[in-house]
Design a protein around this motif. Structure first.
Motif, PDB file in Angstrom:
ATOM      1  N   VAL A 122       0.841  -1.197   0.000  1.00 26.55           N
ATOM      2  CA  VAL A 122       0.000   0.000   0.000  1.00 26.55           C
ATOM      3  C   VAL A 122       0.878   1.250   0.000  1.00 26.55           C
ATOM      4  CG1 VAL A 122      -1.758   1.270   1.269  1.00 26.55           C
ATOM      5  CG2 VAL A 122      -1.858  -1.222   1.157  1.00 26.55           C
ATOM      6  N   TYR A 123       1.968   1.184   0.752  1.00 30.01           N
ATOM      7  CA  TYR A 123       2.906   2.303   0.726  1.00 30.01           C
ATOM      8  C   TYR A 123       3.513   2.457  -0.663  1.00 30.01           C
ATOM      9  CZ  TYR A 123       2.755   2.850   5.749  1.00 30.01           C
ATOM     10  OH  TYR A 123       2.346   3.101   7.011  1.00 30.01           O
ATOM     11  N   GLY A 124       3.738   1.305  -1.321  1.00 41.40           N
ATOM     12  CA  GLY A 124       4.257   1.342  -2.693  1.00 41.40           C
ATOM     13  C   GLY A 124       3.300   2.100  -3.599  1.00 41.40           C
ATOM     14  N   LEU A 125       2.007   1.788  -3.474  1.00 42.46           N
ATOM     15  CA  LEU A 125       1.015   2.459  -4.317  1.00 42.46           C
ATOM     16  C   LEU A 125       0.967   3.950  -4.006  1.00 42.46           C
ATOM     17  CD1 LEU A 125      -1.762  -0.265  -4.146  1.00 42.46           C
ATOM     18  CD2 LEU A 125      -0.384   0.382  -6.137  1.00 42.46           C
ATOM     19  N   LEU A 126       1.053   4.271  -2.697  1.00 41.66           N
ATOM     20  CA  LEU A 126       1.050   5.669  -2.296  1.00 41.66           C
ATOM     21  C   LEU A 126       2.266   6.385  -2.890  1.00 41.66           C
ATOM     22  CD1 LEU A 126      -0.108   7.943  -0.577  1.00 41.66           C
ATOM     23  CD2 LEU A 126       1.277   7.127   1.319  1.00 41.66           C
ATOM     24  N   GLY A 127       3.418   5.716  -2.789  1.00 45.60           N
ATOM     25  CA  GLY A 127       4.661   6.299  -3.321  1.00 45.60           C
ATOM     26  C   GLY A 127       4.544   6.524  -4.823  1.00 45.60           C
ATOM     27  N   VAL A 132       6.241   9.419  -7.440  1.00 48.48           N
ATOM     28  CA  VAL A 132       6.627   9.134  -8.817  1.00 48.48           C
ATOM     29  C   VAL A 132       5.812   9.972  -9.801  1.00 48.48           C
ATOM     30  CG1 VAL A 132       6.793   7.344 -10.581  1.00 48.48           C
ATOM     31  CG2 VAL A 132       7.347   6.816  -8.192  1.00 48.48           C
ATOM     32  N   ARG A 133       4.486   9.951  -9.638  1.00 49.57           N
ATOM     33  CA  ARG A 133       3.623  10.629 -10.601  1.00 49.57           C
ATOM     34  C   ARG A 133       3.441  12.097 -10.248  1.00 49.57           C
ATOM     35  NH1 ARG A 133       0.423   5.858 -11.951  1.00 49.57           N
ATOM     36  NH2 ARG A 133       2.003   4.610 -13.010  1.00 49.57           N
ATOM     37  N   TRP A 134       2.845  12.342  -9.089  1.00 44.18           N
ATOM     38  CA  TRP A 134       2.415  13.704  -8.766  1.00 44.18           C
ATOM     39  C   TRP A 134       3.606  14.647  -8.594  1.00 44.18           C
ATOM     40  CZ3 TRP A 134       2.230  17.056  -4.377  1.00 44.18           C
ATOM     41  CH2 TRP A 134       1.361  18.148  -4.571  1.00 44.18           C
ATOM     42  N   MET A 135       4.611  14.227  -7.852  1.00 38.40           N
ATOM     43  CA  MET A 135       5.773  15.080  -7.666  1.00 38.40           C
ATOM     44  C   MET A 135       6.776  14.895  -8.806  1.00 38.40           C
ATOM     45  SD  MET A 135       6.258  14.773  -3.548  1.00 38.40           S
ATOM     46  CE  MET A 135       7.804  15.644  -3.467  1.00 38.40           C
ATOM     47  N   GLN A 136       6.460  13.986  -9.698  1.00 35.57           N
ATOM     48  CA  GLN A 136       7.280  13.733 -10.888  1.00 35.57           C
ATOM     49  C   GLN A 136       8.733  13.450 -10.571  1.00 35.57           C
ATOM     50  OE1 GLN A 136       6.518  16.870 -13.696  1.00 35.57           O
ATOM     51  NE2 GLN A 136       4.378  16.248 -13.901  1.00 35.57           N
ATOM     52  N   LEU A 137       8.924  12.635  -9.560  1.00 35.68           N
ATOM     53  CA  LEU A 137      10.298  12.242  -9.225  1.00 35.68           C
ATOM     54  C   LEU A 137      10.729  11.027 -10.040  1.00 35.68           C
ATOM     55  CD1 LEU A 137      10.109  12.656  -5.350  1.00 35.68           C
ATOM     56  CD2 LEU A 137      11.278  14.132  -6.980  1.00 35.68           C
ATOM     57  N   ASP A 138       9.786  10.457 -10.810  1.00 38.14           N
ATOM     58  CA  ASP A 138      10.038   9.251 -11.599  1.00 38.14           C
ATOM     59  C   ASP A 138      10.510   8.087 -10.751  1.00 38.14           C
ATOM     60  OD1 ASP A 138       9.186  10.521 -13.839  1.00 38.14           O
ATOM     61  OD2 ASP A 138      11.195  11.338 -14.303  1.00 38.14           O
ATOM     62  N   LEU A 146      11.864   8.030  -0.224  1.00 37.20           N
ATOM     63  CA  LEU A 146      10.698   8.682   0.386  1.00 37.20           C
ATOM     64  C   LEU A 146       9.618   7.651   0.708  1.00 37.20           C
ATOM     65  CD1 LEU A 146      10.492  11.943  -1.756  1.00 37.20           C
ATOM     66  CD2 LEU A 146      10.896  11.798   0.697  1.00 37.20           C
ATOM     67  N   THR A 147       9.430   6.712  -0.231  1.00 37.36           N
ATOM     68  CA  THR A 147       8.420   5.687   0.003  1.00 37.36           C
ATOM     69  C   THR A 147       8.771   4.845   1.224  1.00 37.36           C
ATOM     70  OG1 THR A 147       8.060   5.599  -2.384  1.00 37.36           O
ATOM     71  CG2 THR A 147       7.167   3.793  -1.074  1.00 37.36           C
ATOM     72  N   ASP A 230      23.947   8.330 -10.061  1.00 35.11           N
ATOM     73  CA  ASP A 230      24.879   9.438  -9.851  1.00 35.11           C
ATOM     74  C   ASP A 230      24.218  10.623  -9.176  1.00 35.11           C
ATOM     75  OD1 ASP A 230      23.344   9.983 -11.969  1.00 35.11           O
ATOM     76  OD2 ASP A 230      24.979  10.164 -13.441  1.00 35.11           O
ATOM     77  N   ASP A 231      22.891  10.638  -9.112  1.00 27.12           N
ATOM     78  CA  ASP A 231      22.257  11.636  -8.252  1.00 27.12           C
ATOM     79  C   ASP A 231      20.933  11.090  -7.734  1.00 27.12           C
ATOM     80  OD1 ASP A 231      20.366  11.875 -10.174  1.00 27.12           O
ATOM     81  OD2 ASP A 231      21.100  13.781 -10.977  1.00 27.12           O
ATOM     82  N   LEU A 232      20.220  11.916  -7.007  1.00 29.38           N
ATOM     83  CA  LEU A 232      19.010  11.443  -6.342  1.00 29.38           C
ATOM     84  C   LEU A 232      17.924  11.065  -7.330  1.00 29.38           C
ATOM     85  CD1 LEU A 232      18.787  13.941  -3.353  1.00 29.38           C
ATOM     86  CD2 LEU A 232      19.666  11.620  -3.397  1.00 29.38           C
ATOM     87  N   ARG A 233      18.036  11.600  -8.593  1.00 30.51           N
ATOM     88  CA  ARG A 233      16.987  11.326  -9.565  1.00 30.51           C
ATOM     89  C   ARG A 233      17.282  10.102 -10.412  1.00 30.51           C
ATOM     90  NH1 ARG A 233      13.696  15.859 -10.181  1.00 30.51           N
ATOM     91  NH2 ARG A 233      12.449  14.424 -11.400  1.00 30.51           N
ATOM     92  N   SER A 234      18.419   9.425 -10.149  1.00 29.21           N
ATOM     93  CA  SER A 234      18.786   8.265 -10.953  1.00 29.21           C
ATOM     94  C   SER A 234      17.846   7.095 -10.719  1.00 29.21           C
ATOM     95  CB  SER A 234      20.184   7.794 -10.575  1.00 29.21           C
ATOM     96  OG  SER A 234      21.142   8.635 -11.086  1.00 29.21           O
ATOM     97  N   PRO A 235      17.618   6.314 -11.779  1.00 28.58           N
ATOM     98  CA  PRO A 235      16.961   5.018 -11.573  1.00 28.58           C
ATOM     99  C   PRO A 235      17.881   4.120 -10.757  1.00 28.58           C
ATOM    100  CG  PRO A 235      17.066   5.599 -13.904  1.00 28.58           C
ATOM    101  CD  PRO A 235      17.960   6.548 -13.176  1.00 28.58           C
TER     102      PRO A 235
END
Ligand SMILES: Nc1ncnc2c1ncn2[C@@H]1O[C@H](COP(=O)(O)OP(=O)(O)OP(=O)(O)O)[C@@H](O)[C@H]1O
Ligand SMILES: [Mg+2]
Lengths: 285, 252
Positions: A122-127, A132-138, A146-147, A230-235
């Motif tokens: 459920v936390y995964g879905l929230l995350g 991922v979507r709303w804050m567009q962190l991918d 964060l999740t 290499d940064d916080l936005r990396s996969p």
């Protein structure tokens, strides 16, 4: 008389019976664990070499390695600690020391207790929805951290509150009577005194975080990563996902990789716990 | 300017709906020791805690009337509790040193006041420990944990801790009831010494102690101030029947 004797005999019989059952249960659990460890080590120890630890995944089992998963797991967990620990302790301090005790605080309390029991998916879905979507962190490291932070925060808050509450009231009184402010009392006494117990809560929470797979799969951690973040936005990927990926392949060579990966995961968990326990013992004089 | 160092004027205190103090008017002159006696639950501790506003910490407490320190109402708007508490030190029934070193216990009051001058802190700690008659026993072990001290030493440490910030008033709530006779005697001696510089309000269950250390004695009963007189008068020649019954041990 006769009745009492028989009763005592019966009680003793129950006693013995219970001991036998308990011991059997314990032995069973230990044996299963030993067997598990044994098979894992037998399969995996041969693969556990420098090449394995320093390589990225590959189509060929003997060239594949755990590096991406290992680094990913460690980074996600460290980030999670950095986010969840201050927030969790801060929330606990607020609820315990500043917040008024009224229906609203009881409502929040109840919610936190319930959150600690929510399934991790459920936390995964929230995350997925929130970060991922709303804050567009991918599907990034930071979204994963964060999740996981959301996931472990309730546990940290609950154990930190418990720890703060168990500080002897005389200490609080003495500090306030000296003219200390709330914050001075918290900083000089409550936090140092409750630190070992708070740390215990953090250990439990972090141990949970490092093994969690479902929420990170949900937010889209990758399974085939051939680079380091290499940064916080990396996969990124994490150990359990990598291990699962290898196990689900038909070739036996990949299963060895999986076993070796499990050994690495166990080692990291142990290392984290050992560090925390060492810290706890150092501070709890 | 009021004649009294600390005083209450028509003070009533309620814990929720139950009234614990009933319209109490009482003053303590500067550099005097006033003892409060009375049976358990009559409001002695509650009364004491008016003067450093420690009752504020309990939910549902309501105070009526005026509590004056140097003639100023400490419950007035705009008064910071922290400032009041810095001028009114308190010693509790159970010794409650911090789980820190002896030195840090005494230095605490300075640290929270933002004092950083090392020399000054060291001098103050020594002065306070001397005043509390503890210096000779601990001067070689200042780094030792305060929890390793005996109960009597811990209580004198708590007194030193209160003295370090040079308050003008000291509140003592049964400060030696948890101690052995020798520690008790030491604390009483100490009170005699401290009287020269401080105004002291002390709660005690021990009437000999009240008779020995105090100049004035107040007898409380069920939240009321029954009698307040010079100690020798109160014990030899009580005016109220209840006081008489209490000091002759007929109840309480
Ligand atoms: N925190 C509190 N909440 C509610 N009632 C309280 C509280 N503290 C004290 N009381 C009540 O107020 C009254 C006075 O209590 P207080 O502690 O002042 O008595 P005391 O004279 O100091 O007694 P003792 O000699 O046993 O220490 C008692 O009836 C007590 O039940
Ligand atoms: Mg009391």
């Amino acid at each position: 008389m006769e009745h009492y004797r028989r009763h005592a005999l019966k009680q003793r019989l129950y006693d013995t019976l219970f001991q036998v059952v308990a011991l059997a249960g314990l032995l069973f659990a230990v044996m299963v664990l030993m067997w598990l460890l044994y098979t894992v080590f037998e399969d995996g120890i041969g693969r556990l070499n420098k090449q394995f630890l320093t390589s990225f995944p590959s189509r060929r089992a003997e060239e594949a390695g755990i590096l991406a998963g290992m680094v990913g797991s460690v980074l996600v967990v460290l980030l999670t600690i950095v986010i969840a620990v201050p927030l969790g302790i801060g929330a606990a301090i607020y609820l315990e020391e500043y917040g008024r005790k009224n229906w609203f605080s009881r409502f929040i309390e109840l919610n936190i207790a319930n959150l600690a029991g929510v399934p991790s998916i459920v936390y995964g879905l929230l995350g997925l929805g929130l970060f991922v979507r709303w804050m567009q962190l991918d599907r990034s490291l930071i979204a994963g951290a964060l999740t996981l932070s959301l996931l472990i925060m309730p546990v940290i808050i609950i154990s930190a509150r418990e720890a703060l509450r168990s500080v002897p009231p005389g200490i609080r009184e003495a500090s306030f009577a000296m003219g200390a402010t709330r914050w001075q009392t918290i900083w000089h006494h409550l936090l140092p005194i409750s630190f070992p117990s708070i740390l215990t809560g953090i250990i439990l929470a972090v141990s949970r975080a490092i093994g969690e797979t479902a929420p990170l799969i949900t937010i889209g951690a990758l399974t085939f990563v051939t680079f380091l973040p290499d940064d916080l936005r990396s996969p990124f990927t994490i150990l359990p996902i990598q291990i699962f990926n290898w196990i689900s392949r038909p070739q036996a060579a990949f299963h060895e990789n999986a076993a070796a990966g499990i050994i690495v995961l166990l080692c990291i968990t142990l290392l984290l716990n050992a560090t925390a326990i060492y810290l706890r013992n150092r501070f709890s004089r | 300017m009021s004649y009294f160092k600390i005083e209450t004027r028509n003070v009533s205190l309620y814990y929720g709906n139950t009234q614990a103090l009933k319209n109490i008017t009482l003053g303590v002159p500067e550099n005097k020791v006033v003892a409060i006696i009375g049976p358990s639950g009559c409001g002695k501790s509650t009364y004491l805690r008016l003067f450093n506003r420690m009752n504020d910490m309990i939910d549902g407490v309501r105070v009526e009337g005026e509590v004056l320190l140097n003639g100023k109402n400490i419950y007035a708007d705009g008064v910071r509790v922290e400032d009041v508490r810095k001028r009114v030190g308190m010693v509790f029934q159970k010794p409650n040193p911090f789980p820190k070193s002896i030195f840090e216990n005494v230095a605490y009051g300075l640290r929270i006041n933002g004092v950083t001058n090392k020399r000054y802190i060291e001098e103050t700690v020594e002065r306070a420990l001397r005043q509390a008659a503890l210096w000779d026993e601990v001067k070689d072990n200042l780094k030792k944990s305060a929890l390793a001290l005996s109960g009597g030493q811990q209580q004198r440490l708590c007194i030193a801790r209160a003295l370090a910030v040079e308050p003008s008033v000291i509140l003592m709530d049964e400060p030696s009831s948890a101690l052995d006779p020798i520690s008790n005697a030491k604390i009483e001696e100490l009170i005699w010494e401290l009287k020269k510089k401080y105004t002291i309000l002390i709660v005690t269950h021990n009437m000999q102690q009240a008779a020995r250390v105090s100049d004035w004695t107040a007898f409380f009963y069920l939240g009321e101030l029954i009698e307040y007189a010079e100690t020798k008068d109160l014990f030899t020649n009580p005016r109220n029947e209840k006081t008489q019954n209490y000091i002759t041990g007929r109840f309480g």
